[in-house]
Enzyme design. Structure first.
Site, PDB file in Angstrom:
ATOM      1  CG  HIS A 179      -0.171  -0.023   2.609  1.00  0.00           C
ATOM      2  ND1 HIS A 179       0.743   0.923   3.039  1.00  0.00           N
ATOM      3  CD2 HIS A 179       0.131  -1.113   3.420  1.00  0.00           C
ATOM      4  CE1 HIS A 179       0.999   0.574   3.858  1.00  0.00           C
ATOM      5  NE2 HIS A 179       1.128  -0.660   4.324  1.00  0.00           N
ATOM      6  CD  GLU A 233       2.272  -6.378   7.763  1.00  0.00           C
ATOM      7  OE1 GLU A 233       2.130  -7.361   7.440  1.00  0.00           O
ATOM      8  OE2 GLU A 233       3.035  -5.389   7.358  1.00  0.00           O
TER       9      GLU A 233
END
Length: 217
Positions: free
Chosen positions: A10, A83
């Site tokens: 990202h 994550e």
């Protein structure tokens, strides 16, 4: 049939700018991160993809949105792409952690699997769920191309899992994945091939460079 997975970290987050471990915390993109998301969208419009998938965390979803819009697709959200959780290290810099307990940081640097931060998810556990998600995507889109937006540490342990590299070596083998850069992996059943690593999707920044690091995941 081979599926092409385009793995993307990202855009830059507010904690990335401070080199903090974001992990499972939900942290917003910076203005630079938003620009990186837009650049990824333009890159995707040129290069194409048959599907877009992402982590459920907002920084990954926001980064994936311009690419999905450019391709006329709806992002597929996969919990397995979230994550890693860094436990004691969440939201902290290495310097802050070393000031509290330098031995914990030393053990982590020496062996992030055996010396994982207290209460953190083990890299091997994260690799198992991430590779399962990526193999599911590859199976659903066999013969196609999938743009996958996720996270720095999660994608590195996933690469180790797919390529039969000991997961505890992820920090040494893959020091970092750059924001909004593309890493291509081809999957055909159980076979995986790394085709490219950290290919930029935007223009080089005109601003000052940032010191290499892995936090702000």
């Amino acid at each position: 049939m081979t599926a092409r997975l385009l793995l993307v970290r990202h855009g830059e987050t507010e904690w990335h700018a401070e080199n903090r471990y974001a992990g499972s915390s939900d942290v917003a993109l910076t203005a630079r991160g938003l620009r990186q998301a837009d650049e990824l969208g333009r890159w995707a419009a040129t290069h194409g993809a048959d599907a877009v998938a992402c982590s459920p965390l907002s920084r990954a979803r926001r980064t994936a949105a311009p690419a999905a819009e450019a391709l006329g697709l709806r992002p597929e959200v996969y919990e397995g792409l979230r994550e890693m959780h860094f436990g004691w290290g969440e939201g902290r810099t290495i310097a802050e952690m070393e000031a509290e307990d330098a031995e914990i940081v030393r053990r982590f640097r020496d062996d992030p699997e055996g010396g994982a931060f207290p209460d953190a998810e083990l890299p091997s556990s994260a690799a198992a769920r991430a590779t399962a998600a990526l193999r599911e995507l590859a199976g659903r889109h066999a013969g196609g191309t999938v743009l996958v937006v996720a996270h720095n540490s999660l994608l590195r342990v996933a690469l180790c899992g797919l390529l039969d590299i000991p997961v505890g070596r992820y920090r040494a083998i893959f020091p970092r994945l750059d924001n909004a850069a593309v890493t291509r992996v081809d999957l055909d059943g159980e076979r995986a091939a790394l085709r490219s690593l950290n290919v930029p999707t935007g223009r080089p920044s005109a601003g000052p460079g940032r010191a290499p690091g892995e936090a702000g995941a």
